[in-house]
Design a protein around this motif. Structure first.
Motif, PDB file in Angstrom:
ATOM      1  N   VAL B 131      -2.925   1.791   6.591  1.00  0.00           N
ATOM      2  CA  VAL B 131      -1.436   1.836   7.395  1.00  0.00           C
ATOM      3  C   VAL B 131      -1.673   2.448   8.798  1.00  0.00           C
ATOM      4  CG1 VAL B 131       0.727   2.769   7.435  1.00  0.00           C
ATOM      5  CG2 VAL B 131      -0.086   1.833   5.462  1.00  0.00           C
ATOM      6  N   ALA B 132      -2.410   3.452   8.933  1.00  0.00           N
ATOM      7  CA  ALA B 132      -2.680   4.244  10.011  1.00  0.00           C
ATOM      8  C   ALA B 132      -3.358   3.223  11.024  1.00  0.00           C
ATOM      9  CB  ALA B 132      -3.542   5.510   9.671  1.00  0.00           C
ATOM     10  N   ARG B 133      -4.423   2.575  10.396  1.00  0.00           N
ATOM     11  CA  ARG B 133      -5.261   1.793  11.243  1.00  0.00           C
ATOM     12  C   ARG B 133      -4.472   0.551  11.746  1.00  0.00           C
ATOM     13  NH1 ARG B 133     -10.460   2.009  12.407  1.00  0.00           N
ATOM     14  NH2 ARG B 133     -11.503  -0.067  12.957  1.00  0.00           N
ATOM     15  N   LEU B 134      -3.721  -0.014  10.799  1.00  0.00           N
ATOM     16  CA  LEU B 134      -2.657  -0.999  11.247  1.00  0.00           C
ATOM     17  C   LEU B 134      -1.725  -0.634  12.272  1.00  0.00           C
ATOM     18  CD1 LEU B 134      -2.127  -3.013   7.716  1.00  0.00           C
ATOM     19  CD2 LEU B 134      -3.349  -3.755  10.049  1.00  0.00           C
ATOM     20  N   ASN B 135      -1.082   0.475  12.230  1.00  0.00           N
ATOM     21  CA  ASN B 135      -0.257   1.191  13.115  1.00  0.00           C
ATOM     22  C   ASN B 135      -0.592   1.330  14.444  1.00  0.00           C
ATOM     23  OD1 ASN B 135       2.188   1.175  11.674  1.00  0.00           O
ATOM     24  ND2 ASN B 135       1.781   3.268  10.999  1.00  0.00           N
ATOM     25  N   VAL B 136      -1.978   1.785  14.449  1.00  0.00           N
ATOM     26  CA  VAL B 136      -2.699   1.872  15.776  1.00  0.00           C
ATOM     27  C   VAL B 136      -2.931   0.565  16.531  1.00  0.00           C
ATOM     28  CG1 VAL B 136      -4.783   2.760  17.084  1.00  0.00           C
ATOM     29  CG2 VAL B 136      -3.692   4.032  15.147  1.00  0.00           C
TER      30      VAL B 136
END
Lengths: 108, 215
Positions: B131-136
């Motif tokens: 999720v963090a990677r996709l958000n970035v």
């Protein structure tokens, strides 16, 4: 668990529903003969079954328990291990069946 | 001849695991379910605040929102109240028998307990990484090489998504079971009014939550 199984088996043995309808034409049955279990005296006649006696054994057991619990559904729910609305629904179903039985009596 | 006490004739062998999972409201309702249900809703909200998973509607679950913890906690309560009030009115409209509000509100609260599992699953580190990677990557311009995420995280993310979807289906089933048991409605009438109630409650919860978010 073993005790519960024994109770269930025994229930099947003794809890035969009283036949209330004719197996041939589905008309209502009535009591013709009663016997004294002690002296074997027999009484014959035509006795209509009261609405409560026409209920299934399970329903009759529910009515007896309900009366013994002073009509408290909360107490019934505690005794039976069911939730209040489940017991309430069972009572509603029973009321419906009794109303149908009474309606049938009036039509006759 | 010996006879059984009537209550023993009526008593069952007790609930099975399957009936406790899928028909719990045959055995539990009222204040007990209300208390456990509210604790479940707040627990799901708290876990959601840790994993940034929010239940932004009666049937919604989304992840990645950065917000105050109060919003995560309030969302569950708003969702629960939206559906309970609508189903209560539906029940009053179509049920032929009397029923208690505490049973419906309590069991509807408890019906939301699968959200605890969903929020817990979303806490898993591979899912959080994904999720963090996709958000970035989604917040910036699309990189020339396209999006890149670890395959393991992607597979795990898919599994968490599947688990969350199953939890939501289970929750809807529990909501329906609560409605039929508490309001004593069966068949097509129960299904039709429940679906209508669910749609109305979804809209209400969305409107209330969007106002809450913008406040």
């Amino acid at each position: 668990m073993k005790h519960d199984v024994m109770i269930t088996k025994w229930m099947v043995k003794i809890m035969n529903d009283l036949p209330t309808l004719c197996p041939s034409c589905r008309s209502r049955l009535s009591v013709k003969r009663l016997t004294c279990e002690k002296c074997r005296t027999e009484v014959e006649g035509a006795y209509a079954l009261p609405p409560l006696a026409r209920l299934s054994c399970g329903d009759q057991a529910f009515v007896v328990s309900f009366v013994k619990a002073s009509g408290s559904l909360k107490e019934m729910a505690r005794l039976l291990g069911f939730s209040y609305p489940t017991v309430r629904n069972r009572l509603d179903g029973l009321i419906e069946r009794l109303a149908e039985a009474e309606e049938g009596d009036e039509k006759r | 001849m010996t006879t059984l006490a009537p209550e023993k004739r009526l008593a069952t062998r007790g609930p099975t695991v399957v009936s406790l999972l899928f028909r719990p409201f045959d055995y539990i309702a009222g204040t007990q379910s209300l208390l456990i249900g509210i604790v479940s809703i707040l627990t799901a909200g708290f876990l959601g605040s840790l994993s940034r998973t929010h239940f932004d509607g009666v049937l919604d679950m989304h992840t990645g929102l950065a917000a105050r913890r109060a919003l995560f906690l309030a969302a569950g309560i708003i969702n629960w109240l939206s559906l309970s009030v609508v189903l209560f009115l539906m029940g009053k409209l179509v049920s032929r028998t009397a029923f208690r509000a505490v049973d419906l509100f309590g069991t509807q609260a408890l019906a939301r307990w699968p959200t605890v599992i969903a929020a817990l699953a979303a806490l898993a580190p591979p899912f959080q990484r994904l999720v963090a990677r996709l958000n970035v990557q989604l917040s910036s311009a699309v990189p020339a090489g396209g999006f890149s995420v670890a395959t393991g995280d992607l597979v795990f993310g898919g599994l968490v998504g599947l688990a969350a979807a199953l939890c939501l289906v289970w929750m809807v089933w529990l909501m329906y079971h609560s409605y039929t048991v508490c309001c004593n409605i069966r068949g097509g009438k129960a299904l039709g009014t429940f679906i209508a109630g669910l749609i109305i409650a979804e809209v209400i919860s969305k409107v209330v939550l969007s106002r809450f978010l913008s406040a």
